[in-house]
Design a protein around this motif. Sequence first.
Motif, PDB file in Angstrom:
ATOM      1  N   ASP A 224      65.806  64.619  53.977  1.00 18.54           N
ATOM      2  CA  ASP A 224      65.734  64.019  52.840  1.00 18.54           C
ATOM      3  C   ASP A 224      66.780  64.153  51.779  1.00 18.54           C
ATOM      4  O   ASP A 224      66.681  64.062  50.642  1.00 18.54           O
TER       5      ASP A 224
ATOM      6  N   PHE B 251      71.304  61.446  51.866  1.00 19.97           N
ATOM      7  CA  PHE B 251      71.668  60.278  51.298  1.00 19.97           C
ATOM      8  C   PHE B 251      73.042  59.979  50.807  1.00 19.97           C
ATOM      9  O   PHE B 251      73.843  59.451  51.150  1.00 19.97           O
TER      10      PHE B 251
ATOM     11  N   GLN C  61      68.678  50.199  56.083  1.00 26.61           N
ATOM     12  CA  GLN C  61      68.124  50.350  54.637  1.00 26.61           C
ATOM     13  C   GLN C  61      67.210  51.288  54.924  1.00 26.61           C
ATOM     14  O   GLN C  61      66.949  52.307  53.806  1.00 26.61           O
ATOM     15  N   LYS C  62      66.052  51.117  55.605  1.00 32.58           N
ATOM     16  CA  LYS C  62      64.909  52.142  55.991  1.00 32.58           C
ATOM     17  C   LYS C  62      65.610  53.825  56.107  1.00 32.58           C
ATOM     18  O   LYS C  62      65.039  54.555  55.655  1.00 32.58           O
TER      19      LYS C  62
ATOM     20  N   LEU D 182      67.118  55.343  52.976  1.00 30.65           N
ATOM     21  CA  LEU D 182      66.083  55.504  52.235  1.00 30.65           C
ATOM     22  C   LEU D 182      65.179  56.769  52.476  1.00 30.65           C
ATOM     23  O   LEU D 182      65.113  57.761  51.818  1.00 30.65           O
ATOM     24  N   SER D 183      65.237  56.849  53.878  1.00 25.42           N
ATOM     25  CA  SER D 183      64.334  58.096  54.540  1.00 25.42           C
ATOM     26  C   SER D 183      65.174  59.256  54.152  1.00 25.42           C
ATOM     27  O   SER D 183      64.675  60.520  54.363  1.00 25.42           O
TER      28      SER D 183
ATOM     29  N   LEU E   7      66.202  60.283  51.439  1.00 23.04           N
ATOM     30  CA  LEU E   7      65.926  60.731  49.955  1.00 23.04           C
ATOM     31  C   LEU E   7      64.626  61.162  49.743  1.00 23.04           C
ATOM     32  O   LEU E   7      63.806  60.834  50.479  1.00 23.04           O
TER      33      LEU E   7
ATOM     34  N   ASP F  87      61.028  61.641  48.455  1.00 25.81           N
ATOM     35  CA  ASP F  87      60.208  60.538  48.227  1.00 25.81           C
ATOM     36  C   ASP F  87      60.153  60.268  46.620  1.00 25.81           C
ATOM     37  O   ASP F  87      60.226  58.954  46.591  1.00 25.81           O
TER      38      ASP F  87
ATOM     39  N   GLN G  38      62.831  57.262  46.432  1.00 28.57           N
ATOM     40  CA  GLN G  38      62.849  56.184  47.217  1.00 28.57           C
ATOM     41  C   GLN G  38      62.965  54.832  46.592  1.00 28.57           C
ATOM     42  O   GLN G  38      63.462  53.912  46.901  1.00 28.57           O
ATOM     43  N   ASP G  39      61.654  54.807  45.799  1.00 30.64           N
ATOM     44  CA  ASP G  39      61.605  53.627  45.231  1.00 30.64           C
ATOM     45  C   ASP G  39      62.752  53.163  44.209  1.00 30.64           C
ATOM     46  O   ASP G  39      63.120  51.959  44.066  1.00 30.64           O
TER      47      ASP G  39
ATOM     48  N   TYR H  13      66.002  53.708  44.865  1.00 25.70           N
ATOM     49  CA  TYR H  13      67.074  53.217  45.593  1.00 25.70           C
ATOM     50  C   TYR H  13      66.702  52.049  46.450  1.00 25.70           C
ATOM     51  O   TYR H  13      67.629  51.199  46.883  1.00 25.70           O
ATOM     52  N   LYS H  14      65.281  51.934  46.618  1.00 26.50           N
ATOM     53  CA  LYS H  14      65.072  50.809  47.383  1.00 26.50           C
ATOM     54  C   LYS H  14      65.192  49.372  46.445  1.00 26.50           C
ATOM     55  O   LYS H  14      65.828  48.577  46.919  1.00 26.50           O
TER      56      LYS H  14
END
Length: 186
Positions: A6, A9, A104-105, A108-109, A111, A113, A116-117, A119-120
């Motif tokens: 994590d 990224f 994309q997933k 995001l993984s 990063l 936790d 994650q929201d 950058y999502k």
Amino acid sequence: MDKISDKYFFSMLSRMKNINRWGLMRNTNDENLSEHSLDTAVIAHILAIIKNKKFNGNIDQERVAVLAIFHDATEVITGDLPTPVKYYNDRIRKAYAEIEENAQKKLLSMLPDYLQDEYKDILCPNEKEAELWKEVKAADKLSALIKCIQEKNMGNNSIKNMNMPEVDYFIKNFLPAYSLTLDEQQ
């Protein structure tokens, strides 16, 4: 507890400079994904300003620029698939959309936790920001036009057919300068 994976990224995004664009075109100057993303962000930013100042828009120009910076980030995983291949038919288009969603997933993984929201909302286009993404897409196409000015001279009108006054304004007022030499711009 944080996982090692994590924390990848940003180092993964730094590989954007290793992804070359225009694989199906002969180039006098190579262009990488990092350069393209900056160009697209600069153009998206000015398109939003033009829309706001000249055409009574209400676009968040900073948000548009951020979305444009990351608009092709998944290509660090997928590579740059040429547009004619990507959109050749519905089956390929759907398969590529799935590949892009998986990329994309995966990004995001990479990063923690708690990020994650944040950058999502940047990496994954959503309906609530459709107007902003329209500006990013226009900037992306303008970036391609600038890179391929010869195509314009051969009759490529795809950008003019977008029916966006801010794009027409940019083409009329700023695009001619891209044909000038450095000395002519002084």
